[in-house]
Enzyme design. Structure first.
Site, PDB file in Angstrom:
ATOM      1  N   ASP A 119      11.852 -18.234 -15.578  1.00  0.00           N
ATOM      2  CA  ASP A 119      11.337 -17.450 -16.702  1.00  0.00           C
ATOM      3  C   ASP A 119      12.231 -17.765 -17.897  1.00  0.00           C
ATOM      4  O   ASP A 119      13.406 -17.390 -17.910  1.00  0.00           O
ATOM      5  CB  ASP A 119      11.376 -15.952 -16.388  1.00  0.00           C
ATOM      6  CG  ASP A 119      10.554 -15.138 -17.385  1.00  0.00           C
ATOM      7  OD1 ASP A 119      10.383 -15.611 -18.529  1.00  0.00           O
ATOM      8  OD2 ASP A 119      10.090 -14.042 -17.030  1.00  0.00           O
ATOM      9  N   ILE A 152      12.279 -16.676 -20.986  1.00  0.00           N
ATOM     10  CA  ILE A 152      12.755 -15.427 -21.597  1.00  0.00           C
ATOM     11  C   ILE A 152      12.019 -14.286 -20.909  1.00  0.00           C
ATOM     12  O   ILE A 152      10.822 -14.099 -21.116  1.00  0.00           O
ATOM     13  CB  ILE A 152      12.497 -15.337 -23.120  1.00  0.00           C
ATOM     14  CG1 ILE A 152      13.130 -16.496 -23.876  1.00  0.00           C
ATOM     15  CG2 ILE A 152      13.052 -14.004 -23.653  1.00  0.00           C
ATOM     16  CD1 ILE A 152      12.850 -16.456 -25.393  1.00  0.00           C
ATOM     17  N   ASP A 153      12.723 -13.536 -20.097  1.00  0.00           N
ATOM     18  CA  ASP A 153      12.147 -12.337 -19.510  1.00  0.00           C
ATOM     19  C   ASP A 153      12.511 -11.166 -20.413  1.00  0.00           C
ATOM     20  O   ASP A 153      13.686 -10.826 -20.550  1.00  0.00           O
ATOM     21  CB  ASP A 153      12.685 -12.104 -18.102  1.00  0.00           C
ATOM     22  CG  ASP A 153      12.019 -10.911 -17.439  1.00  0.00           C
ATOM     23  OD1 ASP A 153      10.779 -10.830 -17.497  1.00  0.00           O
ATOM     24  OD2 ASP A 153      12.738 -10.060 -16.884  1.00  0.00           O
ATOM     25  N   THR A 185      10.389 -10.769 -23.627  1.00  0.00           N
ATOM     26  CA  THR A 185      10.104 -11.366 -24.931  1.00  0.00           C
ATOM     27  C   THR A 185       9.905 -10.321 -26.026  1.00  0.00           C
ATOM     28  O   THR A 185      10.277 -10.543 -27.184  1.00  0.00           O
ATOM     29  CB  THR A 185       8.863 -12.282 -24.837  1.00  0.00           C
ATOM     30  OG1 THR A 185       9.127 -13.318 -23.878  1.00  0.00           O
ATOM     31  CG2 THR A 185       8.547 -12.928 -26.175  1.00  0.00           C
ATOM     32  N   ASP A 242       9.521 -13.378 -12.756  1.00  0.00           N
ATOM     33  CA  ASP A 242      10.203 -12.160 -13.198  1.00  0.00           C
ATOM     34  C   ASP A 242      11.275 -11.729 -12.203  1.00  0.00           C
ATOM     35  O   ASP A 242      12.316 -11.195 -12.590  1.00  0.00           O
ATOM     36  CB  ASP A 242       9.209 -11.004 -13.365  1.00  0.00           C
ATOM     37  CG  ASP A 242       8.159 -11.264 -14.420  1.00  0.00           C
ATOM     38  OD1 ASP A 242       8.523 -11.739 -15.505  1.00  0.00           O
ATOM     39  OD2 ASP A 242       6.971 -10.988 -14.155  1.00  0.00           O
ATOM     40  N   GLU A 244       6.948 -19.698 -16.180  1.00  0.00           N
ATOM     41  CA  GLU A 244       6.040 -18.737 -16.798  1.00  0.00           C
ATOM     42  C   GLU A 244       5.148 -19.382 -17.853  1.00  0.00           C
ATOM     43  O   GLU A 244       3.989 -19.007 -18.003  1.00  0.00           O
ATOM     44  CB  GLU A 244       6.818 -17.592 -17.438  1.00  0.00           C
ATOM     45  CG  GLU A 244       5.899 -16.572 -18.094  1.00  0.00           C
ATOM     46  CD  GLU A 244       6.602 -15.388 -18.699  1.00  0.00           C
ATOM     47  OE1 GLU A 244       5.920 -14.393 -18.982  1.00  0.00           O
ATOM     48  OE2 GLU A 244       7.830 -15.467 -18.884  1.00  0.00           O
TER      49      GLU A 244
END
Length: 289
Positions: A92, A94-95, A97, A223, A76
């Site tokens: 990802d 941090i999905d 944030t 995601d 990402e």
């Protein structure tokens, strides 16, 4: 060269856990110092990125490059390395944030692996809770928390009217208006709606039977790559725009327990959710009625 999907699963789990530990540690340090803020934005002014997102992606990319040189990586935060092995990692760091920034304990590190264009393994780890969801193609999906591991099964739901449905909303105000119109058709037809803020964890919630179905427009492969496999391996039916899709195309990602998939899909079509948002005519109040 043959690839062992269970080995990939273990590698996903190990790297996701390491990254989640980094995310948890750095969040605590930044919060204690009063420095837990966004370092920039992405798709819009309300779509934040933090130094921890970037640090997490750096750790994941470094571990993959060390352990499986030659594999491709799509991340990402900008990583896009071509594969020379037929294996590609979709990550990802941090999905969720926004949840991470606000202290809502619902965000995750998501790592999926694609072999010759097909999802082969994946892991999603929530740093705040320690929950680790994993799957390998044809091998099922599991949830590990501490020393306990349980096999995941999608819910046994058979009636859409009794379904708890997860969804998410875009950072684009124009798309949110369309999504709100879709929701007015979906909400009266189901038990209730949940909006938790992480597509990866929403898909894992379908896998765990915590919700019966999920839908969202405009998500990116990072995601949903890992979560889609986890949900599918739990027995859920999953639809996504493709592993090289651009979220800006507004495509639909959806998953549901097998007993309600057909009726849930029909509900989404009636609500005008079947088409990508940029082609959607949901601003017309007559659509979906």
């Amino acid at each position: 060269m043959a690839v062992d999907v269970n080995e990939l699963r273990c590698l996903c789990a190990d790297i996701a856990t390491r990254a989640a530990e980094l995310v948890k540690r750095q969040r605590a340090n930044l919060a204690a110092a009063g420095e837990l803020t966004a370092s920039g934005t992405k798709s819009s002014d309300v779509d934040p990125v933090t130094v921890v997102d970037k640090a997490s992606e750096e750790l994941i990319v470094g571990e993959i490059a060390k352990r499986r040189p030659g594999d491709g990586i799509l991340g990402e935060e900008g990583t896009d390395t071509a594969s020379t092995t037929g294996v590609e990692w979709i990550i990802d760091p941090i999905d969720g944030t926004v949840n991470f920034l606000y202290g809502v304990p619902h965000y995750a590190v998501s790592i999926g692996v694609v072999v010759d264009g097909e999802l082969a393994a994946g892991a999603v780890c929530n740093p705040a809770t320690g929950e680790l969801f994993t799957a390998a193609a044809g091998q099922g999906a599991t949830l590990t928390l501490g020393t306990e591991t349980t096999r995941l099964r999608a819910s046994a739901a058979t009636e859409v009217a009794r379904c708890l449905v997860a969804t998410g909303f875009s950072y684009s105000s124009e798309w949110r208006a369309d999504q709100a119109n879709i929701l007015t058709s979906v909400l009266p037809a189901v038990r209730d709606i949940r909006r938790a803020g992480s597509a990866a964890l929403d898909l894992c919630a379908v896998a765990a039977g915590r919700v019966d179905a999920y839908y969202e427009h405009g998500t990116h492969p990072w995601d949903y790559a890992a979560g889609a496999l986890i949900a599918s391996e739990s027995g859920a039916v999953v639809r996504h725009p493709g592993l090289r899709a651009d979220g800006a195309e507004g495509g639909l990602t959806a998953a549901a327990a097998p007993g309600v998939w057909a009726d849930f899909s029909a509900l989404l079509r009636r609500a005008g959710a079947d088409a990508p948002l940029h082609k959607n005519t949901c601003n017309d109040p007559n659509v979906g009625l």
